[in-house]
Design an enzyme around this catalytic site. Structure first.
Site, short mmCIF file in Angstrom:
data_model
loop_
_atom_site.label_atom_id
_atom_site.label_comp_id
_atom_site.label_asym_id
_atom_site.label_seq_id
_atom_site.Cartn_x
_atom_site.Cartn_y
_atom_site.Cartn_z
N PHE A 188 0.83 -1.21 0.00
CA PHE A 188 0.00 0.00 0.00
C PHE A 188 0.87 1.27 0.00
O PHE A 188 1.84 1.36 0.75
CB PHE A 188 -0.89 -0.04 1.25
CG PHE A 188 -1.89 1.06 1.35
CD1 PHE A 188 -3.09 0.99 0.67
CD2 PHE A 188 -1.65 2.17 2.16
CE1 PHE A 188 -4.04 2.00 0.78
CE2 PHE A 188 -2.60 3.18 2.28
CZ PHE A 188 -3.79 3.09 1.59
N ASN A 229 -3.87 1.95 10.47
CA ASN A 229 -4.61 2.40 9.30
C ASN A 229 -5.03 1.11 8.58
O ASN A 229 -4.30 0.59 7.76
CB ASN A 229 -3.72 3.26 8.39
CG ASN A 229 -4.40 3.57 7.06
OD1 ASN A 229 -5.62 3.46 6.94
ND2 ASN A 229 -3.61 3.93 6.06
N PRO A 230 -6.19 0.59 8.95
CA PRO A 230 -6.58 -0.74 8.46
C PRO A 230 -7.24 -0.67 7.08
O PRO A 230 -7.55 0.42 6.60
CB PRO A 230 -7.60 -1.16 9.52
CG PRO A 230 -8.25 0.12 9.92
CD PRO A 230 -7.21 1.20 9.81
C1 LIG Z 1 -4.53 0.57 4.34
S1 LIG Z 1 -3.04 -0.38 4.40
C2 LIG Z 1 -2.08 0.63 5.50
C3 LIG Z 1 -0.59 0.48 5.35
C4 LIG Z 1 0.22 1.49 6.16
N1 LIG Z 1 -0.01 1.35 7.57
C5 LIG Z 1 -0.10 2.89 5.73
O1 LIG Z 1 -0.79 3.62 6.48
O2 LIG Z 1 0.31 3.29 4.64
C6 LIG Z 1 -3.54 -1.77 5.38
C7 LIG Z 1 -2.45 -2.78 5.68
O3 LIG Z 1 -3.04 -3.83 6.47
C8 LIG Z 1 -2.46 -5.06 6.08
N2 LIG Z 1 -3.39 -6.12 6.49
C9 LIG Z 1 -4.51 -6.55 5.87
N3 LIG Z 1 -5.08 -7.56 6.57
C10 LIG Z 1 -4.30 -7.77 7.66
C11 LIG Z 1 -4.37 -8.67 8.75
N4 LIG Z 1 -5.36 -9.55 8.87
N5 LIG Z 1 -3.40 -8.59 9.69
C12 LIG Z 1 -2.39 -7.71 9.58
N6 LIG Z 1 -2.27 -6.84 8.56
C13 LIG Z 1 -3.22 -6.85 7.61
C14 LIG Z 1 -2.27 -4.91 4.58
O4 LIG Z 1 -1.31 -5.83 4.09
C15 LIG Z 1 -1.82 -3.44 4.48
O5 LIG Z 1 -0.42 -3.34 4.55
#
Ligand SMILES: C[S@@+](CC[C@H](N)C(=O)[O-])C[C@H]1O[C@@H](n2cnc3c(N)ncnc32)[C@H](O)[C@@H]1O
Length: 288
Positions: free
Chosen positions: A98, A194-195
């Site tokens: 991302f 930031n999910p």
């Molecule tokens: C919206 S992005 C945010 C990335 C970063 N924190 C930013 O703000 O740029 C959401 C992140 O959550 C991770 N993600 C998705 N499902 C997840 C899970 N079940 N456990 C941990 N991480 C997860 C994705 O791989 C992605 O990197």
């Protein structure tokens, strides 16, 4: 850009390509060209304008053409140049991870104020490039923290960004589903995230740069956009120490629902913070 023998100056290339990208329907063609030319010429956008009369070499032109082709296919600039800027820092980015967004600075600012000067241990769930955790740690030398991400590729990029920002001794990464790699006990002073929060059926309607190139697991928040957040709010409080907080970035129109979820999970003093566009962007709840 044809005519093999012609000499192309930076100005010629800039003007030609701005028109070309505009014809192809790119919304900000000049900005795109400035970034791509700066990348090829290893300079900054500002300094580019001092190089306008410089002829471009054959190899520079060839590289530039390749990059323009990728941009025409709507590949995000940050994947092409390999970097994104957030807060005060530069982060490496790569396809499959991302791209940091401006609105995430609200979460960094709010969490940073709450942690200022404190010796604290924090978790960043879904850390991606590490931009939130690494910015917080870089700003505050007393913080330590761990990022979790389900994506191995994100974890690899996190390690590179951690090294570039010289945070190897204070920032850690776990490839983990949410917080499941940790024992369920209050070990963190704060959990930030930031999910993924986009509704599944909205993803194909987003601009091509996002829907075609960014990883789906970073975006997809399920049917109502709140699937991951619901789980995070339910699980996170058990990992937070008394007096600590959970801070979550949310999508437009989601803040009130997340506030309600936090109340249900026993968090208190719930605050909603707006981003620079006045959109309710970050919800914070305290474990008191
Ligand atoms: C919206 S992005 C945010 C990335 C970063 N924190 C930013 O703000 O740029 C959401 C992140 O959550 C991770 N993600 C998705 N499902 C997840 C899970 N079940 N456990 C941990 N991480 C997860 C994705 O791989 C992605 O990197």
């Amino acid at each position: 850009m044809k005519s093999e023998n012609r000499i192309w100056t930076v100005r010629d290339v800039l003007e030609w390509t701005v028109n070309y990208l505009a014809e192809k329907g790119l919304p900000f063609p000049r900005q795109d060209v400035e970034y791509l030319l700066s990348y090829v010429l290893k300079t900054t956008r500002l300094k580019l304008y001092m190089l306008l009369d410089r002829p471009m070499s054959r190899s520079e032109l060839n590289l530039f053409k390749q990059l323009v082709k990728r941009r025409v296919k709507r590949e995000p600039l940050q994947y092409i140049t390999g970097v994104a800027y957030l807060w005060k820092y530069e982060f490496l980015v790569d396809r499959g991870v991302f791209i940091p967004r401006r609105e995430t600075e609200t979460l960094i600012e709010v969490a940073g104020k709450n942690l200022k000067g404190k010796e604290a241990f924090i978790a960043d769930v879904g850390t991606g490039t590490g931009c939130i955790l690494l910015s917080l740690l870089k700003d505050n030398p007393k913080l330590r923290g761990v990022g979790t991400d389900i994506s191995k590729k994100a974890a690899e990029l996190f390690l590179k960004n951690r090294a570039r920002l010289r945070l190897t001794d204070r920032a850690f990464i776990a490839v983990s589903d949410c917080l499941s790699c940790f024992p369920e006990e209050p070990m963190f002073d704060a959990v930030v995230s930031n999910p993924p929060y986009v509704k599944s059926d909205e993803i194909p309607k987003l601009q091509d740069e996002i829907s075609l190139y960014e990883p789906r697991e970073a975006l997809d928040g399920g049917r109502d956009g709140l699937s991951f957040i619901r789980r995070l709010v339910r699980e996170a409080p058990a990992y937070v120490k008394e007096g600590g907080f959970v801070a979550i970035e949310v999508g437009e129109g989601q803040a009130e629902a997340v506030k309600f979820l936090m109340k249900q999970a026993g968090l208190q003093k719930i605050e909603i913070h707006r981003d620079l566009s006045h959109i309710e962007r970050v919800v914070v709840g305290w474990k008191l």
